[in-house]
Design a protein around this motif. Structure first.
Motif, PDB file in Angstrom:
ATOM      1  N   ALA A 233       0.873  -1.182   0.000  1.00 38.32           N
ATOM      2  CA  ALA A 233       0.000   0.000   0.000  1.00 38.32           C
ATOM      3  C   ALA A 233       0.903   1.224   0.000  1.00 38.32           C
ATOM      4  N   GLN A 234       0.653   2.140  -0.940  1.00 43.46           N
ATOM      5  CA  GLN A 234       1.507   3.315  -1.111  1.00 43.46           C
ATOM      6  C   GLN A 234       0.663   4.581  -1.121  1.00 43.46           C
ATOM      7  N   LEU A 235       1.137   5.615  -0.419  1.00 44.01           N
ATOM      8  CA  LEU A 235       0.445   6.905  -0.419  1.00 44.01           C
ATOM      9  C   LEU A 235       0.469   7.525  -1.806  1.00 44.01           C
ATOM     10  N   LYS A 236      -0.595   8.271  -2.148  1.00 45.47           N
ATOM     11  CA  LYS A 236      -0.695   8.916  -3.463  1.00 45.47           C
ATOM     12  C   LYS A 236      -0.190  10.354  -3.480  1.00 45.47           C
ATOM     13  N   ASP A 237       0.052  10.917  -2.318  1.00 48.40           N
ATOM     14  CA  ASP A 237       0.494  12.312  -2.224  1.00 48.40           C
ATOM     15  C   ASP A 237       1.778  12.518  -3.023  1.00 48.40           C
ATOM     16  N   ASN A 238       1.804  13.539  -3.908  1.00 52.65           N
ATOM     17  CA  ASN A 238       2.995  13.797  -4.717  1.00 52.65           C
ATOM     18  C   ASN A 238       4.226  14.093  -3.872  1.00 52.65           C
ATOM     19  N   LEU A 243       5.540   3.840   1.402  1.00 54.53           N
ATOM     20  CA  LEU A 243       4.805   2.603   1.610  1.00 54.53           C
ATOM     21  C   LEU A 243       4.290   2.590   3.047  1.00 54.53           C
ATOM     22  N   ILE A 244       3.044   2.217   3.208  1.00 62.41           N
ATOM     23  CA  ILE A 244       2.438   2.263   4.544  1.00 62.41           C
ATOM     24  C   ILE A 244       1.923   0.899   5.007  1.00 62.41           C
ATOM     25  N   MET A 266       0.634  -9.689   7.281  1.00 70.78           N
ATOM     26  CA  MET A 266      -0.037  -8.473   6.832  1.00 70.78           C
ATOM     27  C   MET A 266       0.198  -7.399   7.883  1.00 70.78           C
ATOM     28  N   TYR A 267       0.613  -6.213   7.434  1.00 69.51           N
ATOM     29  CA  TYR A 267       0.987  -5.155   8.376  1.00 69.51           C
ATOM     30  C   TYR A 267       0.661  -3.784   7.786  1.00 69.51           C
ATOM     31  N   VAL A 268       0.200  -2.896   8.673  1.00 70.98           N
ATOM     32  CA  VAL A 268      -0.082  -1.503   8.306  1.00 70.98           C
ATOM     33  C   VAL A 268       0.509  -0.611   9.391  1.00 70.98           C
ATOM     34  N   GLU A 269       1.181   0.464   8.996  1.00 70.49           N
ATOM     35  CA  GLU A 269       1.751   1.399   9.961  1.00 70.49           C
ATOM     36  C   GLU A 269       0.640   1.998  10.835  1.00 70.49           C
ATOM     37  N   ASP A 270       0.958   2.199  12.117  1.00 68.48           N
ATOM     38  CA  ASP A 270      -0.052   2.603  13.106  1.00 68.48           C
ATOM     39  C   ASP A 270      -0.880   3.810  12.681  1.00 68.48           C
ATOM     40  N   GLU A 271      -0.221   4.840  12.138  1.00 64.99           N
ATOM     41  CA  GLU A 271      -0.944   6.093  11.849  1.00 64.99           C
ATOM     42  C   GLU A 271      -1.925   5.967  10.690  1.00 64.99           C
ATOM     43  N   TYR A 272      -1.905   4.814   9.983  1.00 59.03           N
ATOM     44  CA  TYR A 272      -2.801   4.651   8.828  1.00 59.03           C
ATOM     45  C   TYR A 272      -3.825   3.529   9.035  1.00 59.03           C
ATOM     46  N   LEU A 275      -7.563   3.924   7.759  1.00 63.06           N
ATOM     47  CA  LEU A 275      -7.806   4.280   6.355  1.00 63.06           C
ATOM     48  C   LEU A 275      -8.245   3.095   5.497  1.00 63.06           C
ATOM     49  N   ASP A 276      -8.688   2.012   6.101  1.00 61.38           N
ATOM     50  CA  ASP A 276      -9.116   0.814   5.357  1.00 61.38           C
ATOM     51  C   ASP A 276      -7.972   0.168   4.580  1.00 61.38           C
ATOM     52  N   VAL A 277      -6.730   0.420   4.990  1.00 57.18           N
ATOM     53  CA  VAL A 277      -5.579  -0.134   4.268  1.00 57.18           C
ATOM     54  C   VAL A 277      -5.592  -1.664   4.343  1.00 57.18           C
ATOM     55  N   SER A 278      -5.800  -2.196   5.543  1.00 58.36           N
ATOM     56  CA  SER A 278      -5.803  -3.655   5.685  1.00 58.36           C
ATOM     57  C   SER A 278      -6.918  -4.284   4.855  1.00 58.36           C
ATOM     58  N   ASP A 279      -8.075  -3.645   4.845  1.00 57.66           N
ATOM     59  CA  ASP A 279      -9.199  -4.130   4.055  1.00 57.66           C
ATOM     60  C   ASP A 279      -8.832  -4.235   2.578  1.00 57.66           C
TER      61      ASP A 279
END
Length: 344
Positions: A233-238, A243-244, A266-272, A275-279
Motif C-alpha cells: 500500500a503506497q500513499l498517493k500524495d505527490n 509505503l504504509i 499483513m501489516y499496516v503502519e499505526d498512523e494509517y 484508512l481501510d488499508v488492511s481491508d
C-alpha cells in the motif's frame, strides 16, 4: 492384525497415478478427523494441479505396502515463506491407514519429508494438528517437534474464505482510494519494504537474529520463482509516496477444497490503521486468488484483520469459517537432522 513397517518398504515421491488412492485415503481421513465436510477434490484437478510441470502447487510422499503394492500412507505438502524463518515446508496432510498405525510409518514418512527439506536447503517444517487428536499431539511431541501453541501461547484463530463465489463477493468489493493505492511489489520498493518487515516483526513480537539480515537479492530471487507474492500500500500524495503497509502470501492446497492462498504476514503502519488499508490489501489478495482460479484464502487472525473479517461476515458469511481448534507445530533445522538420523 497390524502391519509392521518391515512390510512397508517403499516411501517415495507421489506420481500422477497415485492420485486415485490419495483421494480414497483422504475420504478415510475426513471420517477419522471428524471434519465438517464430505467434499473432496476430483481426480483430474488433483492430477493437473499437483503434476503440472510448469507450476505444481503441492507435492506428495507415499508409503506403499510391499505385499500388495497398495498405498497405505501419504503426506501432502508445499513450500511456504516466512519473514521469521525464511523458506520452508508446510505439511498440510499426514495420514496413515488404520491397519498400519503403530508400525513406525508415520515417523518414516516424516523422516522422508525432513530429507526433502534438507535436500532443498529448507530450514523447517510447519503444520497444524487438531486439539482433540491427543495421539497425534503425543506422536509429534515425541518426534522432537516444537508445539508452538503450547510453548509460546500462540492459539491464533485461523480464518478461511471458501469457494469461488465467496472470493468473488470480496474481490468485487475492491475500490480505489484517494489517499493510497495497492499494487504489486517492485524491486525499487525494497528498502522501504524491509523497514515495514522489521516493524511487522516487532508488532508480532517475534525475535529474529538480525546478525543475518534479510538480503534483497535472495528475497527477490524467491519472489521471481513464485515462492510467494507481495502487495504493498503506497500513499498517493505527490510529496509523500511512502509505503504504509504490505501483505505477503503464497499458494496452498487443501484436498477438500483445492487450490488457494495463505496469508503469512499483513501489516499496516499505526498512523494509517483507520484508512481501510488492511481491508484493501486483503481484498487485493482475494482478487488475485480469483484471477488465478483459486478457491480458498486463509489467514491467522490479528487485530489488523478485524475490519476485514467483519466485512466478510457482512458480504459472505456463509463462505467464512473460523478454524481455531488446532495446535501449530514446528521442526527446525536441528530437529530435521535428528529425525533424518533416527531413520538411518
Amino acid at each position: 492384525m497390524g502391519i509392521s513397517f518391515r512390510q512397508i518398504d517403499t516411501i517415495s515421491s507421489g506420481i500422477k497415478e497415485d492420485c486415485e488412492a490419495i483421494i480414497s485415503m483422504f475420504k478415510e481421513f475426513i471420517v477419522y478427523q471428524m471434519l465438517d465436510t464430505d467434499k473432496v477434490v476430483d481426480l483430474k484437478e488433483l492430477q493437473d494441479i499437483g503434476f503440472d510441470e510448469q507450476c505444481s502447487v503441492f507435492r506428495l510422499l507415499v508409503a506403499e505396502n510391499s505385499a500388495d503394492k497398495q498405498i497405505v500412507g501419504f503426506i501432502l505438502y508445499y513450500t511456504k515463506y516466512s519473514l521469521i524463518s525464511g523458506k520452508g515446508i508446510w505439511m498440510d496432510d499426514l495420514y496413515v491407514s488404520q491397519q498400519c498405525r503403530g508400525s513406525g510409518m508415520g515417523r518414516a514418512l516424516m523422516s522422508a519429508l525432513a530429507k526433502q527439506a534438507a535436500n532443498k536447503s529448507y530450514d523447517y517444517i510447519d503444520w497444524r494438528c487438531l486439539s482433540w487428536n491427543t495421539s497425534a499431539l503425543s506422536f509429534y511431541k515425541h518426534m522432537g517437534s516444537i508445539n508452538i501453541s503450547e510453548t509460546y501461547g500462540i492459539y491464533n484463530h485461523k480464518f478461511a474464505l471458501f469457494g469461488a463465489e465467496g472470493l468473488r463477493l470480496v474481490a468485487d468489493n475492491y475500490a480505489d482510494n484517494s489517499i493510497f493505492t495497492v499494487r504489486k511489489y517492485r524491486t525499487e520498493d525494497w528498502h522501504e519494504l524491509n523497514q515495514l518487515f522489521n516493524n511487522c516483526l516487532k508488532y508480532e513480537k517475534q525475535e529474529i537474529d538480525r546478525s543475518k539480515p534479510l538480503e534483497m537479492h535472495e528475497f527477490n530471487e524467491q519472489l521471481d520463482i513464485g515462492l510467494f507474492r507481495v502487495f504493498v500500500a503506497q500513499l498517493k500524495d505527490n510529496n509523500n509516496k511512502s509505503l504504509i503497509g504490505f501483505v505477503l502470501f503464497y499458494q496452498n492446497y487443501w484436498l477438500n477444497i483445492g487450490k488457494g492462498v495463505w496469508i503469512e504476514h499483513m501489516y499496516v503502519e499505526d498512523e494509517y490503521k483507520n484508512l481501510d488499508v488492511s481491508d484493501m490489501l486483503m481484498t487485493a489478495v482475494a482478487k488475485h486468488t480469483v484471477q488465478h482460479s483459486g478457491l480458498t484464502m486463509g489467514w491467522a487472525y490479528t487485530e489488523y484483520m478485524k475490519q476485514f473479517v467483519d466485512s466478510c461476515r457482512q458480504l459472505c458469511a456463509n463462505y467464512l469459517r473460523d478454524n481455531s481448534n488446532s495446535h501449530l507445530f514446528h521442526l527446525n533445522n536441528h530437529h530435521l537432522i535428528q529425525l533424518i538420523n533416527l531413520d538411518n
